[in-house]
Design a protein around this motif. Structure first.
Motif, PDB file in Angstrom:
ATOM      1  N   LEU A   1       0.824  -1.202   0.000  1.00 51.19           N
ATOM      2  CA  LEU A   1       0.000   0.000   0.000  1.00 51.19           C
ATOM      3  C   LEU A   1       0.861   1.256   0.000  1.00 51.19           C
ATOM      4  O   LEU A   1       0.536   2.255  -0.646  1.00 51.19           O
TER       5      LEU A   1
ATOM      6  N   ALA B   1       2.272   1.696  -3.533  1.00 52.66           N
ATOM      7  CA  ALA B   1       1.242   2.235  -4.418  1.00 52.66           C
ATOM      8  C   ALA B   1       0.991   3.704  -4.121  1.00 52.66           C
ATOM      9  O   ALA B   1       0.817   4.520  -5.040  1.00 52.66           O
ATOM     10  N   GLY B   2       0.985   4.066  -2.842  1.00 51.17           N
ATOM     11  CA  GLY B   2       0.774   5.462  -2.470  1.00 51.17           C
ATOM     12  C   GLY B   2       1.897   6.355  -2.948  1.00 51.17           C
ATOM     13  O   GLY B   2       1.658   7.475  -3.411  1.00 51.17           O
TER      14      GLY B   2
ATOM     15  N   GLN C   1       0.530  10.019  -3.458  1.00 52.15           N
ATOM     16  CA  GLN C   1      -0.500  10.216  -2.442  1.00 52.15           C
ATOM     17  C   GLN C   1       0.085  10.324  -1.034  1.00 52.15           C
ATOM     18  O   GLN C   1      -0.621  10.696  -0.101  1.00 52.15           O
TER      19      GLN C   1
ATOM     20  N   LYS D   1      -6.572   7.155  -1.840  1.00 52.68           N
ATOM     21  CA  LYS D   1      -6.868   5.952  -1.073  1.00 52.68           C
ATOM     22  C   LYS D   1      -5.664   5.388  -0.338  1.00 52.68           C
ATOM     23  O   LYS D   1      -5.788   4.781   0.735  1.00 52.68           O
ATOM     24  N   ASN D   2      -4.468   5.554  -0.875  1.00 54.04           N
ATOM     25  CA  ASN D   2      -3.280   4.945  -0.283  1.00 54.04           C
ATOM     26  C   ASN D   2      -2.364   5.956   0.398  1.00 54.04           C
ATOM     27  O   ASN D   2      -1.151   5.786   0.423  1.00 54.04           O
ATOM     28  N   THR D   3      -2.956   6.981   0.965  1.00 52.56           N
ATOM     29  CA  THR D   3      -2.137   8.015   1.591  1.00 52.56           C
ATOM     30  C   THR D   3      -1.558   7.571   2.929  1.00 52.56           C
ATOM     31  O   THR D   3      -2.076   6.663   3.592  1.00 52.56           O
ATOM     32  N   SER D   4      -0.484   8.211   3.323  1.00 55.53           N
ATOM     33  CA  SER D   4       0.118   8.091   4.650  1.00 55.53           C
ATOM     34  C   SER D   4       0.916   9.363   4.885  1.00 55.53           C
ATOM     35  O   SER D   4       1.289  10.071   3.931  1.00 55.53           O
TER      36      SER D   4
ATOM     37  N   GLN E   1      -0.508   5.914   9.133  1.00 57.16           N
ATOM     38  CA  GLN E   1      -1.389   5.427   8.074  1.00 57.16           C
ATOM     39  C   GLN E   1      -2.820   5.327   8.620  1.00 57.16           C
ATOM     40  O   GLN E   1      -3.106   4.483   9.469  1.00 57.16           O
TER      41      GLN E   1
ATOM     42  N   VAL F   1      -7.483   3.488   5.287  1.00 60.38           N
ATOM     43  CA  VAL F   1      -6.717   3.077   4.108  1.00 60.38           C
ATOM     44  C   VAL F   1      -6.831   1.565   3.894  1.00 60.38           C
ATOM     45  O   VAL F   1      -6.824   1.076   2.754  1.00 60.38           O
TER      46      VAL F   1
ATOM     47  N   VAL G   1      -9.401  -3.741   1.898  1.00 60.86           N
ATOM     48  CA  VAL G   1      -8.138  -4.216   1.317  1.00 60.86           C
ATOM     49  C   VAL G   1      -7.533  -5.313   2.188  1.00 60.86           C
ATOM     50  O   VAL G   1      -7.257  -6.415   1.726  1.00 60.86           O
TER      51      VAL G   1
END
Length: 357
Positions: free
Chosen positions: A40, A43-44, A49, A84-87, A169, A173, A177
């Motif tokens: 994740l 991807a972020g 993101q 969607k995949n932020t942190s 996170q 998120v 998933v």
């Protein structure tokens, strides 16, 4: 606080520690020959993101904790807008070779300080018992999964960073998933563990688990040591009652343009309020957090039979759903209102001083 994108960080001088630590982080998470385990996050990062912040202060200082709290206060309310995949990835200057146990102490000390600076109530849906299967660290009303990386991690490289680093996170998120009822959860977990076997020189920690499972203790995953010795049941995190009370900061800021600038969100607006002498707002409450920064005059707040007098330069952090009323002083009151909790760095901070009325 400023939240940086990849592009923002790339514009920093290449001689800066900030650029160097970010460049190393980027090289690790994007290495095509050795896939980073936490998919994740990968991807972020690829989708830009993730958001980044840097803290120059001594990691054990009050200033570092206050800056971290202010950064999270900015990130949490707008985090969903990043994707969607932020942190939130926070880098500190700390890079001493003090061993993982030394960094473990620093991590939990900082997380406790952060919690003490949180004026928002602990979410009603999250248990206070850290050994409950549904416990999760929370800040600004948001459950958050926390991961710590350090320079002393040499075997478990998935937890390595050239300086002390913490990733926050949001729990949402993972919705749909990883976790219960997520259609591809088992497949994703298997892929993460496959990558961990390749990436690390030690097998995956036995403390890794799935949030909500009866035998999982989420806090044990926040900081993993170099070996696979399982952690005990004594969580170093402790709840603070002050994290649920209104808080006053004495900022010394009495210039309206500066107060507005400090309270403005990255996107959005604030309200400037003028109350005539002795103007009263009857008892009410808001669904959102509020910060009220007094620029001129005085105002007396009443909260559950208690009275809080705020003068020019004071900032009241008012958690959501706090019943309150107010009466302006004899010269009226000019103040700025933000619909979030905005902590000022390097100022005197106290729980709201109250007098029973």
């Amino acid at each position: 606080m400023l939240l940086l994108t990849r592009k923002d960080v790339k514009s920093i001088s290449q001689e800066s520690w900030k650029y160097k630590v970010f460049h190393e982080f980027e090289s690790i998470i994007t290495d095509p020959l050795k896939s980073f385990p936490y998919t994740l996050g990968v991807a972020g990062f690829a989708a830009d993101q993730l958001r980044f912040a840097f803290i120059d202060h001594d990691v054990m200082s009050a200033s570092a904790a206050e800056q971290l709290a202010a950064t999270l206060q900015t990130f949490v309310p707008i985090s969903r807008s990043f994707g969607k995949n932020t942190s939130l990835v926070v880098f500190f200057t700390e890079n001493r070779a003090i061993g993982t146990e030394g960094y473990k102490d620093i991590f939990w000390s900082l997380l406790n300080k952060l919690h003490a600076l949180d004026s928002r109530q602990w979410p009603a849906t999250i248990p206070r018992d850290s050994n409950d299967k549904d416990w999760e660290f929370s800040f600004a009303g948001e459950p958050i999964f926390v991961v710590c990386n350090t320079p002393s991690h040499k075997v478990r490289m998935s937890r390595y960073a050239s300086t002390f680093m913490i990733t926050f996170q949001p729990r949402w998120v993972f919705d749909g998933v990883i976790g219960k009822n997520a259609p591809n959860a088992d497949k994703i977990k298997l892929e993460i563990r496959r990558r961990l076997h390749i990436f690390d020189s030690v097998s995956p920690s036995p403390d890794l688990g799935t949030y909500g499972d009866s035998d999982n203790r989420e806090w044990k995953q926040y900081f993993l040591g170099e070996d696979n010795k399982q952690q005990g049941d004594c969580c170093p995190f402790h709840h603070h009652s002050s994290a649920q009370r209104p808080t006053v900061q004495q900022t010394g800021i009495v210039q309206l343009p500066i107060a507005i600038h400090r309270l403005l969100p990255p996107t959005g607006s604030v309200e400037v309020q003028v109350d005539t002498p002795f103007r009263t707002h009857t008892r009410h409450q808001h669904k959102t957090d509020e910060t009220l920064h007094i620029v001129k005059g005085e105002i007396n707040f009443q909260l559950d039979g208690e009275s809080i007098l705020c003068k020019a330069g004071d900032r009241l952090l008012l958690p959501a759903n706090t019943p309150h009323a107010s009466t302006a002083g004899e010269d009226g009151c000019l103040y700025v209102i933000a619909t979030r909790l905005v902590l000022e760095r390097n100022v005197q901070r106290r729980e709201a001083e109250v007098a029973h009325v």
